[in-house]
Design an enzyme around this catalytic site. Structure first.
Site, mmCIF file in Angstrom:
data_model
loop_
_atom_site.group_PDB
_atom_site.id
_atom_site.type_symbol
_atom_site.label_atom_id
_atom_site.label_comp_id
_atom_site.label_asym_id
_atom_site.label_seq_id
_atom_site.Cartn_x
_atom_site.Cartn_y
_atom_site.Cartn_z
ATOM 1 N N LYS A 116 -0.024 -6.918 11.882
ATOM 2 C CA LYS A 116 -0.279 -7.677 13.097
ATOM 3 C C LYS A 116 -0.552 -6.792 14.302
ATOM 4 O O LYS A 116 -1.366 -7.125 15.158
ATOM 5 C CB LYS A 116 0.906 -8.606 13.383
ATOM 6 C CG LYS A 116 1.109 -9.705 12.346
ATOM 7 C CD LYS A 116 2.238 -10.623 12.759
ATOM 8 C CE LYS A 116 2.420 -11.761 11.767
ATOM 9 N NZ LYS A 116 2.893 -11.302 10.465
ATOM 10 N N ARG A 298 -7.207 -15.003 3.276
ATOM 11 C CA ARG A 298 -7.108 -15.728 2.012
ATOM 12 C C ARG A 298 -7.386 -17.204 2.279
ATOM 13 O O ARG A 298 -7.568 -17.618 3.423
ATOM 14 C CB ARG A 298 -5.697 -15.588 1.428
ATOM 15 C CG ARG A 298 -4.617 -15.968 2.427
ATOM 16 C CD ARG A 298 -3.226 -15.941 1.833
ATOM 17 N NE ARG A 298 -2.178 -16.008 2.833
ATOM 18 C CZ ARG A 298 -1.766 -17.096 3.452
ATOM 19 N NH1 ARG A 298 -2.357 -18.261 3.190
ATOM 20 N NH2 ARG A 298 -0.786 -17.062 4.330
#
Length: 664
Positions: A116, A298
């Site tokens: 992140k 994904r």
């Protein structure tokens, strides 16, 4: 085109991928652990390969075993689904090295967006707005505490790796920072093998709105509109819908442009989701501020709502892009049709702090109807395993508008029956019927504002469940007696054959002992006209406006579903006085199968109600076991690192003799 596809996953997403593969004429290969030998995805695949023990790290997370299964089955592509190895850059590289197509983004894109802190730095370079915070590499507790103070409370501590709310803690005051940091790091390490964190400003009244993006290997990228995932609990999504309620054309265009810029910044290929936090303190407008939160490289759990409003099959898009084809459509070709809402039906118990609930599915039926879609990972007769995510199914409804979709969803849930593991069905029904939710007047704190009673079956509903269970079991007992009499050759029924406590004159109530969700209680019933009637001091059972379903499991146990909440009723015996209560409070037990993280008390320690005695980890989440009485620790069982089964005793407490002995 891909000819043989191995799905490196399980449950509903594996079943979902198999359905598209079959439609496209692609052979589908499932993989399975010891715990999943008879699982639904195994039964639905064209063939299946065993990959190891139940523990995920020895099966679904073992990249070498997945690759061996692909070679053994002749698969030319691997679809990772979501979770497990889906965002593992090393696995994507290993597939490429083995000459097997990885149905997902490149390893470089996964790495770029996987951490992140680095992802946010990359987004800043691409002019994508990010939440103010510290995203650097320094991890000393004192330094992070000082950064939190500079940013200003409240702040979020977030794991650098992973997602799904694991390793995340909100901190409102500096005095609570150190404890929250330690817990976040411990959870992040257990879930992702990486205990690094970042610190961000907590945005007041945040709404979680994400954009579905798609890219190909030819430099094209589009967004497939937004999804609103604001209704969450502990940062886990509960309800998802598309499009976002109140979204304006101008804001959608700005967020879509930012999402596509994020995808192009890493040359993204395949399906991905760019997640944003939007300031929800005011109604959405063309100028509403929004901030990049993370990108999931994904397919997402909530992709069905996007499929419903676009009419597209996102798994098919994934397979075509992975095979080298360009995107099937350009941005100007994509349109929104109606509204779709999805809820996640989990085997968890809202009435006991959402503890995972495992076991045999004695009954499983889903509602149907126009616009209703069910993506299920299990069927009636299957088991919900303690080793993996406890999702049973996703229930999705599509309609011309939001109200129509919600009405269809509510009807489908009202017709859904689950017997065995506890579920969150009752809570989901309450959310969809809630006026605040219907008005789309919410932010991510929506469920935090609910009272404890909102997550519980009402006392009236609980009484109805117990009564309905006893009536069903008494009926079963009578049926058994009838069968026994018929088998003995006595066809004629006489009053002496009835099990109704018959005496001359008025019917006399009989006391019966039942266990309701494991707690013993006594109910009184009288027989009228050959039918049992439970006597209640409240006399509310006949008047209550509730939905009751009874699933009988043999002659001594019944599962009763009242407004989506389940009670297991076990018949023990008749004509017995009420036993002394409170014994269960003396032993603190493991609430589920898991691993002991810590034991916080020792023998001889004084404990008070609400004090944490031990911490157990299950399904990568930690659960605090608290004292329910004041007393002294008499015995401690187990040690940190031990695996324990559900119900295993952890700490035994000797109760204080009187309330006066409790210190103020």
């Amino acid at each position: 085109m891909i000819k043989t596809l191995l799905i490196a996953n399980r449950g509903e997403i594996a079943c979902r991928i198999i359905a598209t593969a079959r439609r496209l004429g692609i052979a589908a290969v499932a993989v399975y652990s010891d715990a999943d030998a008879n699982a639904r995805h195994v039964r639905h695949a064209d063939r299946a390969v065993h990959i190891g023990p139940a523990a995920a790290r020895e099966s679904y997370l073992d990249a070498s075993k997945i690759l061996d299964a692909a070679r053994h089955s002749g698969a030319d592509a691997i679809h990772p689904g979501y979770g497990f190895l889906s965002e593992n850059a090393a696995f994507a590289e290993a597939c490429e090295a083995a000459g097997i197509i990885f149905v997902g983004p490149t390893a470089s894109a996964i790495r770029a967006m996987g951490l992140k802190d680095e992802a946010k730095a990359l987004m800043q370079e691409a002019d994508v707005p990010v939440v103010p915070g510290y995203h650097g590499s320094r991890q000393e507790p004192e330094f992070l505490r000082s950064k939190a103070y500079e940013i200003g409370y409240p702040v979020l501590i977030k794991a650098v790796a992973g997602g799904g709310g694991k390793g995340m803690r909100r901190v409102d005051k500096q005095i609570a920072f150190d404890e929250a940091l330690e817990a976040a790091r411990r959870e992040a390490s257990g879930a992702f093998g990486d205990d690094r964190v970042l610190i961000e400003k907590f945005v007041a009244s945040p709404r979680h709105i994400e954009l579905q993006v798609f890219g190909d290997s030819h430099g094209n990228a589009v967004h497939l509109f937004e999804r609103d995932c604001t209704v969450q609990r502990r940062h886990q999504k509960v309800v998802e819908e598309a499009p976002a309620p109140g979204m304006t054309d101008g804001l959608r265009a700005r967020m879509g442009e930012a999402a596509v810029a994020a995808a192009k910044a890493v040359n993204y290929r395949g399906a991905g989701t760019v997640e944003f936090i939007v300031d929800g303190s005011q109604p959405l407008s063309d100028e509403s501020p929004f901030y990049f939160m993370e990108m999931n490289t994904r397919l997402q759990v909530e992709h069905p709502v996007t499929e419903c409003i676009t009419g597209l099959d996102l798994v098919e898009w994934q397979l075509r892009v992975a095979d080298g084809e360009p995107l099937p459509a350009a941005q100007e070709d994509l349109i929104i049709d109606g509204h779709a809402v999805e809820v996640r039906l989990y085997a968890e118990d809202p009435e006991t702090g959402f503890l995972p609930s495992t076991g045999h599915l004695h009954a499983l039926e889903f509602g149907s109807g126009e616009g209703v879609r069910i993506d299920a990972g299990v069927s009636e007769g299957d088991d919900v395993s303690p080793f993996y995510d406890p999702m049973i199914a996703k229930i999705i409804a599509h309609g011309d508008n939001r109200d129509a979709a919600l009405d269809r969803l509510a009807n489908a849930m009202a017709e859904t029956i689950v017997a065995g593991p506890k579920t969150n069905l009752g809570l989901l029904q309450r959310i969809v019927d809630d006026e605040t939710f219907r008005a789309a007047s919410f932010d991510t704190s929506y469920l935090d504002l609910w009272s404890e009673d909102d997550f519980q079956l009402s006392s009236e509903g609980a009484e109805i469940a117990a009564a309905a269970g006893l009536i069903a079991l008494l009926g079963a007992e009578a049926d058994k007696a009838d069968r026994s009499r018929a088998g003995s050759g006595h066809d004629a029924r006489t009053p002496w054959d009835d099990l109704d406590g018959f005496v001359l004159g008025e019917p006399v109530p009989t006391s019966y002992r039942v266990d309701v969700n494991g707690e013993s209680r006594t109910l009184r019933a009288a027989w009228n006209g050959g039918q049992p009637q439970v006597l209640s001091d409240n006399a509310t059972d006949a008047e209550a406006d509730v939905s009751v379903t009874v699933i009988q499991d043999g002659e001594s146990r019944a599962f009763v579903q009242v407004d989506g909440f389940q009670r297991e009723v076990v018949f023990t015996r008749r004509d017995i006085a009420q036993a002394d209560g409170g014994a269960s409070d003396l032993v603190a037990r493991a609430p589920m199968h898991g691993r002991i993280v810590s034991i916080l008390v020792g023998e001889g320690d004084a404990v008070e109600v609400g004090q944490t005695l031990a911490v157990v980890e299950a399904m990568k989440m930690e659960h605090a076991i608290k004292a329910r009485i004041h007393g002294t620790v008499a015995k401690v069982s187990g040690a940190p690192g031990d695996q324990v089964s559900q119900g295993a005793p952890l700490v035994e407490i000797e109760a204080l003799e009187s309330a006066e002995a409790v210190s103020p």
